[in-house]
Write an enzyme that holds these catalytic residues in place. Structure first.
Site, mmCIF file in Angstrom:
data_model
loop_
_atom_site.group_PDB
_atom_site.id
_atom_site.type_symbol
_atom_site.label_atom_id
_atom_site.label_comp_id
_atom_site.label_asym_id
_atom_site.label_seq_id
_atom_site.Cartn_x
_atom_site.Cartn_y
_atom_site.Cartn_z
ATOM 1 N N GLU A 188 6.477 33.190 71.736
ATOM 2 C CA GLU A 188 6.278 32.547 70.192
ATOM 3 C C GLU A 188 7.125 33.620 69.577
ATOM 4 O OE1 GLU A 188 2.136 35.260 70.537
ATOM 5 O OE2 GLU A 188 1.406 33.530 71.050
ATOM 6 N N GLY A 226 -5.459 35.961 74.630
ATOM 7 C CA GLY A 226 -6.849 35.893 74.077
ATOM 8 C C GLY A 226 -8.106 36.809 74.446
ATOM 9 N N SER A 237 -3.773 30.206 77.365
ATOM 10 C CA SER A 237 -5.761 29.875 78.009
ATOM 11 C C SER A 237 -6.216 30.530 79.095
ATOM 12 C CB SER A 237 -5.785 28.575 77.645
ATOM 13 O OG SER A 237 -4.990 28.791 76.334
ATOM 14 N N HIS A 269 9.315 35.667 75.394
ATOM 15 C CA HIS A 269 7.556 35.402 75.093
ATOM 16 C C HIS A 269 7.877 34.023 74.007
ATOM 17 C CE1 HIS A 269 3.279 34.510 73.363
ATOM 18 N NE2 HIS A 269 3.223 34.873 74.365
ATOM 19 N N GLY A 327 -2.681 29.937 73.809
ATOM 20 C CA GLY A 327 -3.681 29.995 72.060
ATOM 21 C C GLY A 327 -4.488 28.894 71.898
ATOM 22 N N GLU A 362 4.527 29.898 81.990
ATOM 23 C CA GLU A 362 3.724 29.770 80.081
ATOM 24 C C GLU A 362 4.034 28.610 79.167
ATOM 25 O OE1 GLU A 362 1.833 33.556 79.080
ATOM 26 O OE2 GLU A 362 3.458 33.577 77.534
ATOM 27 N N ASN A 409 -1.460 40.690 76.679
ATOM 28 C CA ASN A 409 -0.701 41.330 75.983
ATOM 29 C C ASN A 409 -1.555 41.207 74.277
ATOM 30 O OD1 ASN A 409 1.041 39.748 73.453
ATOM 31 N ND2 ASN A 409 2.068 37.628 75.131
ATOM 32 N N LYS A 416 -0.822 40.737 71.466
ATOM 33 C CA LYS A 416 -0.274 40.227 70.629
ATOM 34 C C LYS A 416 -0.267 41.252 68.942
ATOM 35 C CE LYS A 416 -0.485 36.018 72.880
ATOM 36 N NZ LYS A 416 -0.430 34.642 72.598
#
Ligand code: PGA
Length: 252
Positions: free
Chosen positions: A97, A235, A213, A95, A173, A167, A9, A11
């Site tokens: 976010e 990330g 992470s 998600h 993150g 998640e 992902n 992002k």
């Protein structure tokens, strides 16, 4: 045996150039890998250039979001029809976010899920608790409510197009991943929930990914848990070397 799935992902990261360079490296290294499924989810503007690089490879293209209508007056939104037209086979829905920063409700997420599968997309449905919810002992209740408000709307055939990504919000993150034991505990709870609400066949075949992470260092121990069928990587999916190391850890 559930085939492992590793999804990146990206992002709101990359440029057209870094996106195509990244995916070119992935194609060169694992483009023909048959022992696991690999999905990359670039930002909308780079779906088409990334698709060109993916052509002929086994790496699938996914989007990070979708609107639950085929077309119409929805300024700024992107429909499931447009995504399949651009070569997407997958889309991420729910998600954290989007739930938290964009204020998406379980109800809106359910509509997206239904629209996506109706238009032939496979969905990575994200669920997970916040730190406060975990500390209050509400992890299972939160996860169960998120499942309950979306999955029962689907038929068994449609459920075959769904993957769940657990998640924990506190792990996304932050550099603090759930331990393999913490993740396995919730994955096992999700599989039991699926058995109770969707039937034993779905509970045995539906893949449950862990996200939050994930790195080359922690991927092997997470992926060795019996109910962890892959990972959703944020990330670390932006560096070819890291994403490739994670993908290789998922090869049986
Ligand atoms: P992270 O993101 O790997 O950067 O924690 C995971 C995700 O949000 O899917």
């Amino acid at each position: 045996m559930r085939k492992k799935l590793v999804a990146g992902n990206w992002k709101m990261n990359t440029t057209r150039q870094t996106a195509t360079t990244l995916v070119r490296e992935l194609v060169a290294e694992i483009g023909q890998e048959t022992r696991l499924d690999v999905v990359v989810c670039p930002p909308f503007p780079y779906l088409l250039p990334v698709r060109e690089v993916l052509a002929g490879s086994r790496i699938a293209l996914g989007a990070q979001n979708v609107f639950p209508e085929a077309k119409g007056a929805f300024t700024g939104e992107v429909s499931p029809v447009m995504l399949t037209d651009c070569g997407c086979q997958w889309v991420i829905v729910g998600h954290s976010e989007r739930r938290r920063v964009l204020g998406e409700s379980n109800e809106f997420i359910r509509r997206k899920l239904i629209a996506a599968v109706q238009h032939g997309l496979q969905v990575i449905l994200c669920i997970g608790e916040t730190k406060e919810e975990r500390q209050a002992g509400q992890t299972f209740a939160v996860v169960s409510a998120q499942l309950q408000e979306s999955l029962p709307a689907l038929s068994s055939a449609q459920l075959a197009a769904v993957v769940i990504a657990y998640e924990p919000v506190w792990a996304i993150g932050t550099g603090i991943n759930a331990t393999p034991e913490q993740a396995q505990e919730v994955h096992s709870y999700i599989r039991d929930w699926l058995a109770r609400h969707c039937g034993s066949e779905i509970s045995q075949t539906l893949r449950i990914l862990y996200g939050g992470s994930v790195t080359p260092a922690n991927a092997p121990s997470l992926l060795s848990q019996s109910d962890i069928d892959g990972v959703l990587v944020g990330g670390a999916s932006l560096q070819a070397r890291d994403f490739l190391a994670i993908a290789r850890a998922a090869i049986p």
